[in-house]
Design a protein around this motif. Structure first.
Motif, PDB file in Angstrom:
ATOM      1  N   ASP A  22       0.642  -0.899  -0.091  1.00  0.00           N
ATOM      2  CA  ASP A  22       0.226  -0.159  -0.336  1.00  0.00           C
ATOM      3  C   ASP A  22       0.347   1.088  -0.016  1.00  0.00           C
ATOM      4  OD1 ASP A  22      -2.237  -1.819  -0.118  1.00  0.00           O
ATOM      5  OD2 ASP A  22      -2.638  -1.106   1.862  1.00  0.00           O
ATOM      6  N   SER A  41      -4.465  -1.987  -2.169  1.00  0.00           N
ATOM      7  CA  SER A  41      -3.659  -2.020  -3.494  1.00  0.00           C
ATOM      8  C   SER A  41      -4.280  -2.531  -5.007  1.00  0.00           C
ATOM      9  CB  SER A  41      -2.582  -2.986  -3.806  1.00  0.00           C
ATOM     10  OG  SER A  41      -2.198  -2.826  -2.396  1.00  0.00           O
ATOM     11  N   HIS A  61      -1.012   6.914   2.258  1.00  0.00           N
ATOM     12  CA  HIS A  61      -1.669   5.454   2.832  1.00  0.00           C
ATOM     13  C   HIS A  61      -1.023   6.143   4.166  1.00  0.00           C
ATOM     14  CE1 HIS A  61       0.040   1.320   4.119  1.00  0.00           C
ATOM     15  NE2 HIS A  61      -0.977   1.426   4.578  1.00  0.00           N
TER      16      HIS A  61
END
Length: 356
Positions: free
Chosen positions: A97, A236, A253
């Motif tokens: 991520d 993702s 993130h």
């Protein structure tokens, strides 16, 4: 040897069991195989994982993105509960991520598992979780390392880390230079604490309050251990899907440092992101930590994600399609704020108002 001689030293006598390590590799092979992409060559057991880079010929100017991370002291919760097949999800999320934030597609990952003593089934369970996480992130697990450190770690102690690689077309690279005044800040809900702030959480709930992991907490609707071991959500593929259906200027993130600090990392110097707390209600675990430890709100917010795991910054005309895309993928998302010109006394990002 004389009568007073000691037996010859050996690796096994020093605490390292090579046979157990070999068995662990055999047990994990089936899980690693489930992550394979067509570009992966060879199988588990080589000295290096191989990925066919000719696949990148389809790009005009491919940029490789890489990241590495671990899951912090959350591993101690897994150890205490004897649950080892979910911590891998956390590892993949922390690595992949980060990679998708720049718009990159995750390609492959390697892991490192360090243990005090190799328990083959336990190591295989950890790798199972990593492999499942890789499937959720759309990447291959191409290799890794299991290291046994007797004398340095206790027999049941372990830690995990990983590194990943992704690719993005240069002209599709996301980041601060794309963000404009008036852009919307879309928040995506976290699955809980994710894998950050556990040193504070463990200190407050386990050490100070003396709660036990098997204690059922009514506000949580389950045991404390189940809540603390909830796997980190992997965004993702959701982010990549969003890029296909809507114009996206940036992602952030939300990990260590909290929402404001991580969002500020992608905001250009002349702009400012305002996030309204009134647009969501943090999960009960965040209130439990704050209330139990008498932790000030700002301290909580700079340590924990407060219920937001990923941010997307999109132009206003893309808001509806972005929210629809995320809803269709089962992601709880909402407009949490906006981008404005930065004033004399404002910083990159700030949270305002009170939680709903």
């Amino acid at each position: 040897m004389s009568e007073n001689s000691v037996p010859g030293a050996s690796y096994a006598a020093a605490g390292v069991d090579i046979d157990a390590g070999d068995r662990a590799v055999e047990l994990m092979k089936e899980w690693v195989k489930k992550t394979q992409r067509p570009e992966v060559l060879g199988g588990l057991g080589g000295f290096a994982g191989l990925f066919d880079a000719s696949a990148l010929k389809n790009y005009e100017r491919p940029l490789l993105a890489s990241a590495t991370d671990g899951v912090g002291t959350k591993v101690d919760i897994a150890r205490q509960l004897g649950v080892y097949d979910t911590i891998g999800h956390d590892l993949v999320a922390m690595v992949m991520d980060d990679i998708v934030v720049c718009g990159a597609e995750p390609l492959f990952m390697t892991d490192y598992i360090c243990v005090g003593k190799v328990h083959p089934e336990r190591v295989a369970a950890i790798v199972k979780g990593i492999a499942e996480g890789c499937v959720l992130a759309g990447c291959a697990l191409v290799g890794g390392e299991t290291a046994e450190h007797p004398g340095l770690l206790g027999a049941d102690d372990f830690d995990v880390a990983g590194a990943g690689t992704g690719v993005v077309e240069a002209d599709r690279l996301l980041g601060a230079d794309r963000i404009r005044t008036g852009d919307a800040v879309i928040a995506m809900a976290s699955s809980g604490l994710h894998s950050n702030g556990y040193s504070l959480v463990r200190h407050v709930l386990l050490n100070q309050a003396g709660l036990t992991l098997d204690a059922r907490i009514e506000d949580l609707g389950r045991t404390l251990g189940e809540e603390l071991l909830e796997p980190t959500k992997i965004y993702s593929l959701d982010c990549l899907a969003l890029m296909r259906t809507a114009e996206v200027h940036a992602f952030s993130h939300i990990t260590g440092g909290g929402l404001a600090a991580n969002l500020a990392r992608v905001i250009p110097d002349h702009l400012h992101a305002t996030v309204d707390r009134a647009t969501w209600t943090p999960d009960p675990i965040f209130d439990l930590v704050g209330r139990t430890g008498n932790v000030e709100r700002l301290e909580l917010e700079k340590t924990l994600n407060m219920g937001v795991g990923m941010i997307a910054i999109v132009p206003q005309e893309s808001v509806d399609v972005a929210l629809t895309t995320l809803a269709d993928r089962g992601v709880d998302a909402w407009v949490a704020g906006e981008i404005t010109e930065r004033g004399e006394h404002t910083t990159g990002a700030e949270l305002v108002g009170d939680y709903a």
